[in-house]
Design a protein around this motif. Structure first.
Motif, short mmCIF file in Angstrom:
data_model
loop_
_atom_site.label_atom_id
_atom_site.label_comp_id
_atom_site.label_asym_id
_atom_site.label_seq_id
_atom_site.Cartn_x
_atom_site.Cartn_y
_atom_site.Cartn_z
N LEU A 123 61.20 -5.26 -46.04
CA LEU A 123 62.11 -6.39 -46.15
C LEU A 123 63.23 -6.11 -47.15
CD1 LEU A 123 62.90 -9.31 -45.48
CD2 LEU A 123 61.35 -10.04 -47.32
N LYS A 160 65.94 -8.01 -48.85
CA LYS A 160 66.34 -9.40 -49.07
C LYS A 160 67.86 -9.58 -49.05
CE LYS A 160 62.22 -10.77 -51.65
NZ LYS A 160 61.69 -11.35 -52.91
N SER A 161 68.58 -8.57 -49.52
CA SER A 161 70.04 -8.67 -49.53
C SER A 161 70.58 -8.75 -48.10
CB SER A 161 70.63 -7.46 -50.25
OG SER A 161 72.05 -7.50 -50.19
N ARG A 216 68.83 -9.64 -45.44
CA ARG A 216 68.32 -10.87 -44.81
C ARG A 216 69.16 -12.07 -45.21
NH1 ARG A 216 63.13 -13.38 -47.30
NH2 ARG A 216 64.78 -13.76 -48.83
N ASN A 217 69.43 -12.19 -46.51
CA ASN A 217 70.21 -13.33 -47.00
C ASN A 217 71.63 -13.32 -46.45
OD1 ASN A 217 67.96 -14.10 -48.46
ND2 ASN A 217 68.68 -13.21 -50.38
N SER A 239 67.20 -5.90 -41.03
CA SER A 239 66.99 -6.29 -42.42
C SER A 239 65.53 -6.17 -42.85
CB SER A 239 67.47 -7.73 -42.65
OG SER A 239 66.71 -8.64 -41.87
#
Length: 302
Positions: free
Chosen positions: A34, A36-37, A39-40, A105
């Motif tokens: 994952l 996170k950058s 995904r966000n 992501s």
């Protein structure tokens, strides 16, 4: 310029291009865990695009028609159901791209299907609700079922086979009917792609090697079954429409080959991404058309 200087410049350009290609491929490579950058960024981008899209539709499309109380319509007999197949196609492809973006992501497969594959269904349902408050249109349960069918085609294959063996694809050609009803079927090419159901064909394109993995069938070769309609100037057939076109409304069925661009081997992530985008389009091939009681052969159909 001396010959040696030319080679130095050429070498520098090739090195720079190779480095840029390497960086791009690295960026496009899906994350193993994952990120996170990523995904966000995806979440913010998708929410922003969906918001802009809905606001834009409200201002540019629905503002031209009177508002009403929420109401439903039964439009299942319109346009020879071409609009319904279009809804399924849109839900399938939007869900596919959203799911693949989450895979990029590093999101888990379960969450890809829950939050990505259903994105098309969610967005199209929001549009359908807006239709329900428009005097001109109305909320259609037929459209909702079509949206769910497109989403189900993607999710079902991922759960059953963990791959997309059967894809929903699209092709288009301009027709004479748009010239007769440009207000309804589109004034220019881009409008006609969206509005002229006479020129649209939707395909179920199945990858043969996926079903016969031990065979020598080329991995990129698909067989495709298409559906379209002809002779439509209005949503529902009537006497006036027959007199205007001198042709009856006909369903058309097609059998053809296709290319699965995602199965073409390349080490370039950039090319893979380009192939993936264009894989929504059915590649022209020799095609057998069945309409009514007759068959027609096309050397290339699109």
């Amino acid at each position: 310029m001396k010959g040696s200087n030319k080679y130095i410049i050429l070498f520098a350009l090739l090195t720079s291009l190779s480095h840029s290609q390497s960086k791009l491929d690295s960026f496009l490579k899906p994350s193993d865990t994952l990120n996170k950058s990523r995904r966000n960024t995806l979440i913010i981008t998708e929410v922003s695009l969906a918001t802009v899209g809905l606001v834009g539709l409200n201002q540019l499309w629905y503002s031209d028609f009177e508002r009403s109380k929420f109401h439903t319509v039964n439009d299942n007999d319109e346009w020879l159901q071409m609009d319904k197949v279009g809804h399924a196609f849109s839900a399938y492809q939007t869900g596919r791209f959203a799911s693949q973006a989450l895979n990029w992501s590093g999101v888990s497969k379960k969450d890809q299907l829950i939050y990505g594959a259903t994105l098309g269904f969610g967005f199209l349902t929001a549009v359908e609700i807006m239709d329900g408050y428009s005097e001109e249109w109305g909320f259609s349960w037929g459209d909702i079922i079509a949206n769910a069918s497109g989403t189900g085609l993607y999710v079902g294959q991922e759960l059953l086979w963990k791959e997309q063996r059967i894809a929903l694809k699209f092709s288009f050609h301009q027709t004479q009917y748009a010239k007769e009803r440009p207000d309804k079927l589109g004034k220019g090419f881009l409008e006609q792609v969206l509005k002229d159901y006479n020129g649209q064909t939707y395909w179920l394109s199945a990858n043969l090697h996926s079903f016969f993995k031990e065979s020598n069938i080329p991995k990129w070769l698909n067989i495709a079954i298409g559906y379209s309609g002809e002779g439509m100037l209005t949503a529902v057939g009537d006497v006036d429409n027959q007199l205007l076109t001198t042709k009856e409304r006909k369903r058309q069925y097609f059998l053809s080959f296709d290319v699965n661009l995602n199965r073409i081997r390349t080490n370039s992530r950039f090319l893979k991404s380009v192939f993936d985008v264009f894989n929504v389009i059915k590649i022209p091939f020799p095609t057998l058309e069945y309409r009514g009681k007759s068959c027609v052969f096309h050397l290339f159909y699109y």
